[in-house]
Design a protein around this motif. Structure first.
Motif, mmCIF file in Angstrom:
data_model
loop_
_atom_site.group_PDB
_atom_site.id
_atom_site.type_symbol
_atom_site.label_atom_id
_atom_site.label_comp_id
_atom_site.label_asym_id
_atom_site.label_seq_id
_atom_site.Cartn_x
_atom_site.Cartn_y
_atom_site.Cartn_z
ATOM 1 N N TYR A 7 32.304 68.813 2.595
ATOM 2 C CA TYR A 7 32.465 70.033 1.902
ATOM 3 C C TYR A 7 31.478 71.152 2.343
ATOM 4 C CZ TYR A 7 29.400 67.939 -0.284
ATOM 5 O OH TYR A 7 27.543 67.494 -0.908
ATOM 6 N N GLY A 8 30.494 70.487 3.340
ATOM 7 C CA GLY A 8 29.695 70.603 4.414
ATOM 8 C C GLY A 8 29.801 70.352 5.862
ATOM 9 N N THR A 9 28.469 69.799 6.245
ATOM 10 C CA THR A 9 28.138 69.607 8.127
ATOM 11 C C THR A 9 28.932 68.554 8.473
ATOM 12 O OG1 THR A 9 26.702 67.660 7.244
ATOM 13 C CG2 THR A 9 26.107 70.308 7.481
ATOM 14 N N LEU A 10 30.215 68.369 7.630
ATOM 15 C CA LEU A 10 30.962 67.363 8.267
ATOM 16 C C LEU A 10 32.777 67.888 8.316
ATOM 17 C CD1 LEU A 10 30.305 63.768 5.907
ATOM 18 C CD2 LEU A 10 30.022 64.372 8.333
HETATM 19 N N1 PCA Z 1 27.539 66.365 4.490
HETATM 20 C C1 PCA Z 1 28.409 66.619 3.195
HETATM 21 C C2 PCA Z 1 27.703 66.237 2.540
HETATM 22 C C3 PCA Z 1 26.625 67.432 2.426
HETATM 23 C C4 PCA Z 1 26.991 67.234 4.171
HETATM 24 O O1 PCA Z 1 26.190 68.831 4.489
HETATM 25 C C5 PCA Z 1 29.497 66.872 3.660
HETATM 26 O O2 PCA Z 1 30.180 67.579 4.230
HETATM 27 O O3 PCA Z 1 30.581 66.457 2.543
#
Ligand code: PCA
Length: 121
Positions: A7-10
């Motif tokens: 849900y984030g940087t991935l």
């Molecule tokens: N990376 C993981 C968890 C929070 C983040 O920034 C993600 O993208 O799910």
């Protein structure tokens, strides 16, 4: 192979997307209610919050064991930054559950951003 909800940087187009380059994108999906995002230091943290009505929108990937191990290290699981846990998905056509990184530290004083990161606007 493990279904992983990110849900984030991935996510595709985000800063750490290359870490999923050898894994398989399944699609965009939404979680069960009771999960919400907070803005941390340029990345989000998902936490359980029973009153959160909407759930979180993110991506489901099919990840191999080696990839999952690398991602656990990147997300600081051993240091207690995130915990990898199973959550439920509500989007039709997706598996009923997936693993995700739940933020393991306090979100006191952090901005609550709701269902999606990065926040619009
Ligand atoms: N990376 C993981 C968890 C929070 C983040 O920034 C993600 O993208 O799910």
């Amino acid at each position: 192979m493990t279904h992983l909800f990110v849900y984030g940087t991935l996510k595709r187009g985000q800063r750490a997307a290359a870490r999923l380059a050898r894994q398989r994108f399944v699609g965009v999906a939404q979680t069960e209610p009771g999960l919400v995002l907070y803005e941390l230091d340029g990345y989000p943290g998902l936490v359980r919050e029973p009153a959160a009505a909407d759930g979180v929108v993110g991506e489901v990937w099919l990840v191999d064991a080696e990839g999952l191990c690398d991602l656990d290290a990147y997300e600081g699981v051993a240091e207690g930054l995130y915990r990898r846990e199973s959550i439920a998905l509500v989007t039709p056509g997706f598996p009923e559950t997936a693993e995700t990184y739940v933020y393991a530290r306090s979100v006191a004083g952090r901005k609550r951003i709701g269902s999606a990161w990065p926040p619009a606007g």
